[in-house]
Design a protein around this motif. Structure first.
Motif, PDB file in Angstrom:
ATOM      1  N   SER A 107       0.811  -1.221   0.000  1.00  0.00           N
ATOM      2  CA  SER A 107       0.000   0.000   0.000  1.00  0.00           C
ATOM      3  C   SER A 107       0.846   1.273   0.000  1.00  0.00           C
ATOM      4  O   SER A 107       0.290   2.368  -0.075  1.00  0.00           O
ATOM      5  CB  SER A 107      -0.933   0.005   1.213  1.00  0.00           C
ATOM      6  N   THR A 108       2.161   1.132   0.053  1.00  0.00           N
ATOM      7  CA  THR A 108       3.022   2.318   0.059  1.00  0.00           C
ATOM      8  C   THR A 108       3.110   2.884  -1.353  1.00  0.00           C
ATOM      9  O   THR A 108       3.540   2.206  -2.275  1.00  0.00           O
ATOM     10  CB  THR A 108       4.434   1.963   0.574  1.00  0.00           C
ATOM     11  N   PRO A 109       2.701   4.137  -1.521  1.00  0.00           N
ATOM     12  CA  PRO A 109       2.756   4.728  -2.857  1.00  0.00           C
ATOM     13  C   PRO A 109       4.201   4.986  -3.305  1.00  0.00           C
ATOM     14  O   PRO A 109       5.110   5.097  -2.479  1.00  0.00           O
ATOM     15  CB  PRO A 109       1.992   6.050  -2.700  1.00  0.00           C
ATOM     16  N   ILE A 110       4.373   5.097  -4.599  1.00  0.00           N
ATOM     17  CA  ILE A 110       5.711   5.333  -5.166  1.00  0.00           C
ATOM     18  C   ILE A 110       5.964   6.810  -5.423  1.00  0.00           C
ATOM     19  O   ILE A 110       7.008   7.173  -5.953  1.00  0.00           O
ATOM     20  CB  ILE A 110       5.906   4.525  -6.463  1.00  0.00           C
ATOM     21  N   THR A 111       5.040   7.656  -5.020  1.00  0.00           N
ATOM     22  CA  THR A 111       5.119   9.083  -5.327  1.00  0.00           C
ATOM     23  C   THR A 111       6.441   9.705  -4.904  1.00  0.00           C
ATOM     24  O   THR A 111       7.103  10.375  -5.707  1.00  0.00           O
ATOM     25  CB  THR A 111       3.938   9.830  -4.663  1.00  0.00           C
ATOM     26  N   ALA A 112       6.851   9.505  -3.657  1.00  0.00           N
ATOM     27  CA  ALA A 112       8.090  10.136  -3.165  1.00  0.00           C
ATOM     28  C   ALA A 112       9.306   9.647  -3.950  1.00  0.00           C
ATOM     29  O   ALA A 112      10.205  10.440  -4.275  1.00  0.00           O
ATOM     30  CB  ALA A 112       8.270   9.860  -1.676  1.00  0.00           C
ATOM     31  N   THR A 113       9.338   8.369  -4.277  1.00  0.00           N
ATOM     32  CA  THR A 113      10.458   7.822  -5.046  1.00  0.00           C
ATOM     33  C   THR A 113      10.489   8.428  -6.446  1.00  0.00           C
ATOM     34  O   THR A 113      11.557   8.795  -6.946  1.00  0.00           O
ATOM     35  CB  THR A 113      10.357   6.286  -5.119  1.00  0.00           C
ATOM     36  N   LEU A 114       9.323   8.526  -7.089  1.00  0.00           N
ATOM     37  CA  LEU A 114       9.265   9.140  -8.423  1.00  0.00           C
ATOM     38  C   LEU A 114       9.659  10.614  -8.377  1.00  0.00           C
ATOM     39  O   LEU A 114      10.386  11.085  -9.256  1.00  0.00           O
ATOM     40  CB  LEU A 114       7.870   8.995  -9.029  1.00  0.00           C
ATOM     41  N   GLU A 115       9.189  11.330  -7.365  1.00  0.00           N
ATOM     42  CA  GLU A 115       9.552  12.742  -7.240  1.00  0.00           C
ATOM     43  C   GLU A 115      11.065  12.903  -7.148  1.00  0.00           C
ATOM     44  O   GLU A 115      11.647  13.769  -7.812  1.00  0.00           O
ATOM     45  CB  GLU A 115       8.880  13.365  -6.012  1.00  0.00           C
TER      46      GLU A 115
END
Length: 164
Positions: A107-115
């Motif tokens: 459930s951990t989004p990948i948003t921070a990694t992509l940013e």
């Protein structure tokens, strides 16, 4: 895109995936996250496999697969049972119930990694890349590897790729 570019993209995506998986509060292991993920993927594709079978398919040493299996079992991602045909062997399969740890990882989004990887926190850009990755995942699930190896890919009109 050629094979080398695809390979490099895949490697980049693997590294980003590793970075996106939460590790806070978990013990450190000598077995790499990448190896554990490869073994976990193999177990999903081939439930009820022995450690030896997994080692053969992944080209990892049996000791490395055993370490990965132990880590996955401890995390609640898999279950092991004794092989009824050979009591010396363990059979490995995905856990019937998803553990809290596995649920948190999934459930951990990948948003921070992509940013971080893209050098931007622009929501439309992050959404665009996330959608592209979801489309790739939809079309290139793990079974796509088996199809590519067996040559069962088909081109337009159902003809084998390259036919015509």
């Amino acid at each position: 895109m050629n094979g080398v570019e695809l390979f490099l993209l895949g490697r980049t995506l693997m590294k980003l995936g590793e970075q996106a998986i939460p590790t806070e509060g978990l013990p450190q292991y000598s077995t790499s996250n990448r190896a554990v993920l490869i073994v976990a993927s193999d177990i999903l594709e081939h439930p009820n496999s022995s450690v030896g079978d997994i080692a053969e398919r992944t080209s990892f040493a049996q000791s490395k697969v055993s370490a990965c299996v132990a880590r996955l079992r401890e995390g609640g991602a898999i279950e092991t049972t004794t092989d009824p045909a050979d009591r010396r062997r363990l059979l490995v399969r995905p856990a019937r119930r998803i553990s809290e740890r596995v649920a948190r990882i999934r459930s951990t989004p990948i948003t921070a990694t992509l940013e971080a990887a893209l050098g931007t926190d622009d929501p439309p850009r992050i959404a665009e890349i996330t959608t592209a990755l979801e489309t790739l995942a939809e079309h290139l699930a793990p079974e796509a590897i088996a199809r590519a190896r067996s040559g069962t890919a088909h081109g337009p009109g159902g003809a084998p790729a390259g036919a015509g």
